[in-house]
Scaffold this motif. Structure first.
Motif, PDB file in Angstrom:
ATOM      1  N   GLY A 226       0.814  -1.214   0.000  1.00 25.04           N
ATOM      2  CA  GLY A 226       0.000   0.000   0.000  1.00 25.04           C
ATOM      3  C   GLY A 226       0.846   1.262   0.000  1.00 25.04           C
ATOM      4  O   GLY A 226       0.581   2.208  -0.737  1.00 25.04           O
ATOM      5  N   LEU A 227       1.889   1.270   0.835  1.00 28.37           N
ATOM      6  CA  LEU A 227       2.774   2.438   0.875  1.00 28.37           C
ATOM      7  C   LEU A 227       3.539   2.588  -0.427  1.00 28.37           C
ATOM      8  O   LEU A 227       3.778   3.705  -0.899  1.00 28.37           O
ATOM      9  N   ALA A 228       3.927   1.466  -1.035  1.00 23.48           N
ATOM     10  CA  ALA A 228       4.717   1.519  -2.268  1.00 23.48           C
ATOM     11  C   ALA A 228       3.932   2.150  -3.405  1.00 23.48           C
ATOM     12  O   ALA A 228       4.456   2.966  -4.159  1.00 23.48           O
ATOM     13  N   VAL A 229       2.640   1.793  -3.517  1.00 21.04           N
ATOM     14  CA  VAL A 229       1.860   2.327  -4.631  1.00 21.04           C
ATOM     15  C   VAL A 229       1.661   3.830  -4.492  1.00 21.04           C
ATOM     16  O   VAL A 229       1.672   4.572  -5.476  1.00 21.04           O
ATOM     17  N   TRP A 230       1.548   4.324  -3.259  1.00 16.08           N
ATOM     18  CA  TRP A 230       1.388   5.765  -3.064  1.00 16.08           C
ATOM     19  C   TRP A 230       2.706   6.505  -3.205  1.00 16.08           C
ATOM     20  O   TRP A 230       2.763   7.590  -3.784  1.00 16.08           O
ATOM     21  N   SER A 231       3.780   5.929  -2.693  1.00 13.05           N
ATOM     22  CA  SER A 231       5.077   6.588  -2.798  1.00 13.05           C
ATOM     23  C   SER A 231       5.530   6.666  -4.249  1.00 13.05           C
ATOM     24  O   SER A 231       6.054   7.687  -4.698  1.00 13.05           O
ATOM     25  N   GLU A 232       5.321   5.599  -5.007  1.00 15.69           N
ATOM     26  CA  GLU A 232       5.689   5.607  -6.420  1.00 15.69           C
ATOM     27  C   GLU A 232       4.853   6.629  -7.173  1.00 15.69           C
ATOM     28  O   GLU A 232       5.357   7.358  -8.025  1.00 15.69           O
ATOM     29  N   ASP A 233       3.578   6.724  -6.837  1.00 11.57           N
ATOM     30  CA  ASP A 233       2.697   7.694  -7.490  1.00 11.57           C
ATOM     31  C   ASP A 233       3.203   9.112  -7.272  1.00 11.57           C
ATOM     32  O   ASP A 233       3.213   9.937  -8.188  1.00 11.57           O
ATOM     33  N   ALA A 234       3.654   9.417  -6.064  1.00 10.58           N
ATOM     34  CA  ALA A 234       4.116  10.773  -5.752  1.00 10.58           C
ATOM     35  C   ALA A 234       5.362  11.128  -6.542  1.00 10.58           C
ATOM     36  O   ALA A 234       5.519  12.248  -7.027  1.00 10.58           O
ATOM     37  N   THR A 235       6.299  10.161  -6.680  1.00 11.21           N
ATOM     38  CA  THR A 235       7.542  10.462  -7.388  1.00 11.21           C
ATOM     39  C   THR A 235       7.342  10.527  -8.886  1.00 11.21           C
ATOM     40  O   THR A 235       8.131  11.159  -9.597  1.00 11.21           O
ATOM     41  N   MET A 236       6.300   9.882  -9.404  1.00 13.39           N
ATOM     42  CA  MET A 236       6.070   9.864 -10.850  1.00 13.39           C
ATOM     43  C   MET A 236       5.268  11.056 -11.338  1.00 13.39           C
ATOM     44  O   MET A 236       5.163  11.284 -12.537  1.00 13.39           O
TER      45      MET A 236
END
Length: 349
Positions: A226-236
């Motif tokens: 869950g954290l990975a999908v949000w963190s990746e979204d923010a950096t992209m």
């Protein structure tokens, strides 16, 4: 060399210089003495010979230049700076134009849609390229919910303290029981409250790494997903939205294709453009960069008109503007950029 003060020009030289610049900005072509001679609008009541004498004087001062011997004159970058700072009379947007801008920006949808609309709007208004820096916002969070949609699929719902809601699709391991989703949801919500995503991710990551998370293997894996999908979204997410590059390929660009090619290449380097716009973040009003005044567009000889935009509390959250040839219609575009920044700011919470 620096431009001479406007007050050092004679009234006649000032009038002729202003007419040359205004005609050039409108047509994109050098302006000759015959076009200026006469008593009509946009002309001076002097002979072509007298006008040529004044044009030569302005060229000596570095304010005008002739692309070749038989051509008329066009403003140099120094001349454009003198005109913009000391002679330009801005054309404020009409009530109809203001209403149209506000309507277009206030259409329902997420803030990203408003930012895209802003960039496209600036492009339309200027007949150049519109640019908008995406706000660097990290809202304080309230909770994260994991809701199963179907076998192997869940929706990760992130809720902000300001009431904002975003969601992302998450892939689940096959056969995962609902109790794991509940445990992961309760754990993340207890750690998210009042924190930004990056702050919560750091706290949760430290707990999991130290073995103090009180999560079983399946729940721990789900939290990390869950954290990975949000963190990746923010950096992209893009740092800059650019619209209207095709406007730069107009009829007047055909004679200067190398400059336009260089400008289009510059526009592809969005990180560098964002750094340039960042320099306008602390400006009290709209800033204008002309040609070689900025290193990024020195080779393409382009201008940038940029204005910071603020949230409802008056904090600068981004910068928007226009990038195009130095013959931009500054008198019209500058107030349009300024008003668009004010209108966008009303939408930023």
């Amino acid at each position: 060399m620096p431009a001479p003060p406007v007050t050092e020009l004679t009234n006649r030289a000032r009038d002729i210089f202003r007419l040359v610049v205004e005609e050039y900005l409108q047509s994109g072509n050098p302006v000759g003495s015959k076009a200026l001679a006469g008593a009509g609008a946009g002309q001076v009541n002097l002979s072509p010979a007298s006008i040529r004498s004044v044009l030569a004087e302005l060229e000596t001062l570095g304010l005008l230049a002739a692309p070749h011997t038989s051509a008329g004159r066009m403003p140099t970058e120094i001349g454009l700076r003198l005109f913009v700072d000391g002679m330009m009379q801005v054309a404020e947007p009409t009530a109809e134009e203001r209403a149209a801008i506000e309507r277009r920006l206030s259409r329902p949808g997420p803030i990203e849609k408003a930012l895209e609309a802003t960039s496209a709007l600036l492009s339309d208004l200027s007949a150049a390229a519109g640019v908008v820096m995406v706000p660097r916002r990290e809202p304080r969070l309230s909770q994260m919910n994991l809701v199963q949609l179907a076998p192997g699929k869940a929706l990760a719902i992130l809720v902000g303290e300001d009431g904002s809601i975003e969601n992302r699709l998450l892939t689940l391991p096959s056969g995962l029981p609902l109790s794991v989703l509940e445990q992961a949801t309760n754990y993340m919500t207890s750690r998210l409250g009042g924190r930004t995503l990056s702050e919560a991710a750091r706290v949760i990551g430290e707990e999991i790494a130290s073995g103090h998370s009180e999560l079983d293997g399946a729940s721990r894996d789900l939290v990390e997903r869950g954290l990975a999908v949000w963190s990746e979204d923010a950096t992209m997410r893009p740092v800059l939205i650019v619209r209207g590059q095709a406007n730069l390929l107009d009829e007047t660009a055909l004679g200067d294709l190398e400059r336009v090619r260089q400008l289009l290449d510059d526009l592809e380097n969005k990180q560098s453009i964002a750094e340039l716009l960042e320099s306008a973040r602390d400006a009290e009003a709209t800033r204008i960069f002309i040609g070689s005044e900025n290193r990024l567009f020195a080779l393409s000889g382009s201008s940038v008109i940029a204005s910071p935009y603020r949230d409802r509390e008056g904090r600068v959250v981004g910068v928007l503007g226009v990038i195009g040839p130095t013959r931009l219609n500054y008198a019209r575009v500058v107030p349009m950029v300024d008003f668009t920044a004010q209108s966008l700011g009303k939408l930023i919470g």
